[in-house]
Every structure is written in C-alpha cells, then in structure tokens.
Motif scaffolding. Structure first.
Motif, PDB file in Angstrom:
ATOM      1  N   THR A  52       0.803  -1.225   0.000  1.00  0.00           N
ATOM      2  CA  THR A  52       0.000   0.000   0.000  1.00  0.00           C
ATOM      3  C   THR A  52       0.836   1.275   0.000  1.00  0.00           C
ATOM      4  O   THR A  52       0.296   2.358  -0.218  1.00  0.00           O
ATOM      5  N   SER A  53       2.135   1.155   0.213  1.00  0.00           N
ATOM      6  CA  SER A  53       2.955   2.354   0.408  1.00  0.00           C
ATOM      7  C   SER A  53       3.726   2.815  -0.821  1.00  0.00           C
ATOM      8  O   SER A  53       4.197   3.950  -0.841  1.00  0.00           O
ATOM      9  N   CYS A  54       3.893   1.951  -1.844  1.00  0.00           N
ATOM     10  CA  CYS A  54       4.848   2.324  -2.891  1.00  0.00           C
ATOM     11  C   CYS A  54       4.566   1.655  -4.230  1.00  0.00           C
ATOM     12  O   CYS A  54       3.912   0.630  -4.308  1.00  0.00           O
ATOM     13  N   ASP A  55       5.109   2.272  -5.269  1.00  0.00           N
ATOM     14  CA  ASP A  55       5.236   1.636  -6.574  1.00  0.00           C
ATOM     15  C   ASP A  55       6.517   0.808  -6.525  1.00  0.00           C
ATOM     16  O   ASP A  55       7.437   1.131  -5.759  1.00  0.00           O
ATOM     17  N   GLU A  56       6.582  -0.254  -7.339  1.00  0.00           N
ATOM     18  CA  GLU A  56       7.770  -1.115  -7.329  1.00  0.00           C
ATOM     19  C   GLU A  56       8.378  -1.236  -8.712  1.00  0.00           C
ATOM     20  O   GLU A  56       7.666  -1.382  -9.704  1.00  0.00           O
ATOM     21  N   TYR A  57       9.703  -1.170  -8.733  1.00  0.00           N
ATOM     22  CA  TYR A  57      10.488  -1.447  -9.926  1.00  0.00           C
ATOM     23  C   TYR A  57      11.356  -2.648  -9.574  1.00  0.00           C
ATOM     24  O   TYR A  57      12.123  -2.596  -8.608  1.00  0.00           O
ATOM     25  N   LEU A  58      11.245  -3.731 -10.327  1.00  0.00           N
ATOM     26  CA  LEU A  58      11.996  -4.949 -10.051  1.00  0.00           C
ATOM     27  C   LEU A  58      12.858  -5.281 -11.267  1.00  0.00           C
ATOM     28  O   LEU A  58      12.329  -5.538 -12.356  1.00  0.00           O
ATOM     29  N   TYR A  59      14.175  -5.274 -11.080  1.00  0.00           N
ATOM     30  CA  TYR A  59      15.110  -5.609 -12.152  1.00  0.00           C
ATOM     31  C   TYR A  59      15.665  -7.001 -11.866  1.00  0.00           C
ATOM     32  O   TYR A  59      16.322  -7.211 -10.832  1.00  0.00           O
ATOM     33  N   VAL A  60      15.413  -7.959 -12.749  1.00  0.00           N
ATOM     34  CA  VAL A  60      15.813  -9.347 -12.525  1.00  0.00           C
ATOM     35  C   VAL A  60      17.320  -9.490 -12.745  1.00  0.00           C
ATOM     36  O   VAL A  60      17.844  -9.165 -13.814  1.00  0.00           O
ATOM     37  N   LEU A  61      18.007  -9.982 -11.704  1.00  0.00           N
ATOM     38  CA  LEU A  61      19.454 -10.193 -11.746  1.00  0.00           C
ATOM     39  C   LEU A  61      19.824 -11.614 -12.155  1.00  0.00           C
ATOM     40  O   LEU A  61      20.775 -11.824 -12.903  1.00  0.00           O
ATOM     41  N   SER A  62      19.090 -12.602 -11.631  1.00  0.00           N
ATOM     42  CA  SER A  62      19.401 -13.995 -11.949  1.00  0.00           C
ATOM     43  C   SER A  62      18.155 -14.855 -11.799  1.00  0.00           C
ATOM     44  O   SER A  62      17.207 -14.490 -11.108  1.00  0.00           O
ATOM     45  N   GLY A  63      18.186 -16.019 -12.456  1.00  0.00           N
ATOM     46  CA  GLY A  63      17.078 -16.958 -12.383  1.00  0.00           C
ATOM     47  C   GLY A  63      15.944 -16.591 -13.315  1.00  0.00           C
ATOM     48  O   GLY A  63      16.035 -15.654 -14.112  1.00  0.00           O
ATOM     49  N   LYS A  64      14.883 -17.371 -13.215  1.00  0.00           N
ATOM     50  CA  LYS A  64      13.668 -17.124 -13.994  1.00  0.00           C
ATOM     51  C   LYS A  64      12.476 -17.328 -13.076  1.00  0.00           C
ATOM     52  O   LYS A  64      12.517 -18.154 -12.155  1.00  0.00           O
ATOM     53  N   ALA A  65      11.424 -16.607 -13.362  1.00  0.00           N
ATOM     54  CA  ALA A  65      10.193 -16.755 -12.590  1.00  0.00           C
ATOM     55  C   ALA A  65       9.001 -16.436 -13.482  1.00  0.00           C
ATOM     56  O   ALA A  65       9.145 -15.853 -14.560  1.00  0.00           O
ATOM     57  N   GLU A  66       7.855 -16.840 -13.006  1.00  0.00           N
ATOM     58  CA  GLU A  66       6.602 -16.481 -13.652  1.00  0.00           C
ATOM     59  C   GLU A  66       5.918 -15.502 -12.716  1.00  0.00           C
ATOM     60  O   GLU A  66       5.738 -15.802 -11.530  1.00  0.00           O
ATOM     61  N   ILE A  67       5.586 -14.321 -13.234  1.00  0.00           N
ATOM     62  CA  ILE A  67       4.947 -13.313 -12.402  1.00  0.00           C
ATOM     63  C   ILE A  67       3.560 -13.024 -12.951  1.00  0.00           C
ATOM     64  O   ILE A  67       3.368 -12.905 -14.164  1.00  0.00           O
ATOM     65  N   ALA A  68       2.609 -12.990 -12.039  1.00  0.00           N
ATOM     66  CA  ALA A  68       1.233 -12.622 -12.376  1.00  0.00           C
ATOM     67  C   ALA A  68       0.987 -11.257 -11.748  1.00  0.00           C
ATOM     68  O   ALA A  68       1.178 -11.080 -10.548  1.00  0.00           O
ATOM     69  N   ILE A  69       0.594 -10.291 -12.581  1.00  0.00           N
ATOM     70  CA  ILE A  69       0.353  -8.933 -12.102  1.00  0.00           C
ATOM     71  C   ILE A  69      -1.080  -8.549 -12.458  1.00  0.00           C
ATOM     72  O   ILE A  69      -1.476  -8.639 -13.625  1.00  0.00           O
ATOM     73  N   ALA A  70      -1.818  -8.148 -11.427  1.00  0.00           N
ATOM     74  CA  ALA A  70      -3.232  -7.754 -11.594  1.00  0.00           C
ATOM     75  C   ALA A  70      -3.985  -8.895 -12.269  1.00  0.00           C
ATOM     76  O   ALA A  70      -3.857 -10.037 -11.847  1.00  0.00           O
ATOM     77  N   THR A  71      -4.717  -8.604 -13.303  1.00  0.00           N
ATOM     78  CA  THR A  71      -5.521  -9.633 -13.979  1.00  0.00           C
ATOM     79  C   THR A  71      -4.854 -10.132 -15.253  1.00  0.00           C
ATOM     80  O   THR A  71      -5.436 -10.926 -15.982  1.00  0.00           O
ATOM     81  N   ASP A  72      -3.609  -9.678 -15.532  1.00  0.00           N
ATOM     82  CA  ASP A  72      -2.886 -10.135 -16.725  1.00  0.00           C
ATOM     83  C   ASP A  72      -2.497 -11.603 -16.583  1.00  0.00           C
ATOM     84  O   ASP A  72      -2.307 -12.099 -15.470  1.00  0.00           O
ATOM     85  N   ALA A  73      -2.332 -12.271 -17.713  1.00  0.00           N
ATOM     86  CA  ALA A  73      -1.832 -13.641 -17.709  1.00  0.00           C
ATOM     87  C   ALA A  73      -0.404 -13.634 -17.171  1.00  0.00           C
ATOM     88  O   ALA A  73       0.335 -12.670 -17.397  1.00  0.00           O
ATOM     89  N   PRO A  74       0.001 -14.676 -16.454  1.00  0.00           N
ATOM     90  CA  PRO A  74       1.373 -14.740 -15.947  1.00  0.00           C
ATOM     91  C   PRO A  74       2.384 -14.626 -17.088  1.00  0.00           C
ATOM     92  O   PRO A  74       2.145 -15.105 -18.192  1.00  0.00           O
ATOM     93  N   LYS A  75       3.515 -13.961 -16.776  1.00  0.00           N
ATOM     94  CA  LYS A  75       4.588 -13.775 -17.759  1.00  0.00           C
ATOM     95  C   LYS A  75       5.889 -14.314 -17.185  1.00  0.00           C
ATOM     96  O   LYS A  75       6.167 -14.141 -16.005  1.00  0.00           O
ATOM     97  N   GLU A  76       6.687 -14.948 -18.045  1.00  0.00           N
ATOM     98  CA  GLU A  76       8.014 -15.391 -17.616  1.00  0.00           C
ATOM     99  C   GLU A  76       8.956 -14.196 -17.638  1.00  0.00           C
ATOM    100  O   GLU A  76       8.959 -13.412 -18.585  1.00  0.00           O
TER     101      GLU A  76
END
Length: 133
Positions: A52-76
């Motif tokens: 509730t406090s902030c916007d987020e910027y996430l820069y991927v350094l290593s590995g892989k993940a699947e992220i689901a944001i809001a109602t969008d389909a998950p993205k690798e």
C-alpha cells in the motif's frame, strides 16, 4: 553520514543465503523516505499480495520466474528485464529457475511490514521477508 555510496550488486547478491525460512531475504541498500532500494532473493512461490505504500520497480538479476500482475496472464521474467507496477497492484510469483534474485526500487520507501496477502492465511510480514542487513 555520507550523501552517496557505490554498491557492487553482484557481490552483495552473492551473500544472500541459499535457503531461508521466509519467502524472501533482502539486503537494504538505501532506506530513504523518498525511495528504498534492495536486493532480494525469492525462495518459494509467493502468493498473491500487494503493497500500500509504494510503486515497485523490479530488475531481474538472476534466475527465472513467472509473475502474475493484476488480472494479466502470468509472464516469464528473466535476467535483464525490468518489471514495474503501482502500489495496491496484486502480484504473485512462481520460481522457474534458481537463484531468483532481484534489484528492487520502491518509490516512496516500502516499510518491511507493508505486505498484504489477498488470502491472509498465506502469510504475514514476518513469514514474507527477512532483512539480512
């Protein structure tokens, strides 16, 4: 206190533990009112939650993940990609390749206790993240 600092992101990321009891472990690089900057490692799937406090910027350094944001389909997501979402945006993460580490910038600062799980039974601020230093 100095008004500047230089960080070796790869060296700091390498100090994150291989395992943890929490979903994430982070290193806080800066913790100013206007913004906080952290390196964190994700150890297991992170259920749907928001901040509730902030916007987020996430820069991927290593590995892989699947992220689901809001109602969008998950993205690798993989190293070199930047993910952005505004405060109160529900997001969840599933690790595909370890170690999954991220450089995070929160604007304004995100206090460690600011995590709200969509299903409160999924976790608490204490089970979500532990700050290494």
């Amino acid at each position: 206190m100095t008004d500047h600092k230089v960080f070796s992101i790869p060296d700091l990321a390498a100090t994150l533990p291989a395992t943890a009891e929490t979903m994430l472990t982070d290193i806080r690089l800066t913790d100013e009112q206007a913004a906080s900057c952290r390196i964190f490692r994700v150890y297991r799937a992170v259920p749907a939650h928001y901040h509730t406090s902030c916007d987020e910027y996430l820069y991927v350094l290593s590995g892989k993940a699947e992220i689901a944001i809001a109602t969008d389909a998950p993205k690798e997501v993989r190293p070199g990609q930047l993910i952005f979402f505004r405060k109160n945006t529900i997001h969840a993460l599933k690790i595909l390749e370890e170690p999954f580490t991220v450089l995070a910038i929160d604007t304004p600062r995100r206090p460690p206790e600011d995590v709200h799980f969509v299903n409160p039974a999924d976790g608490t601020p204490q089970s979500f993240i532990r700050t290494q230093y």
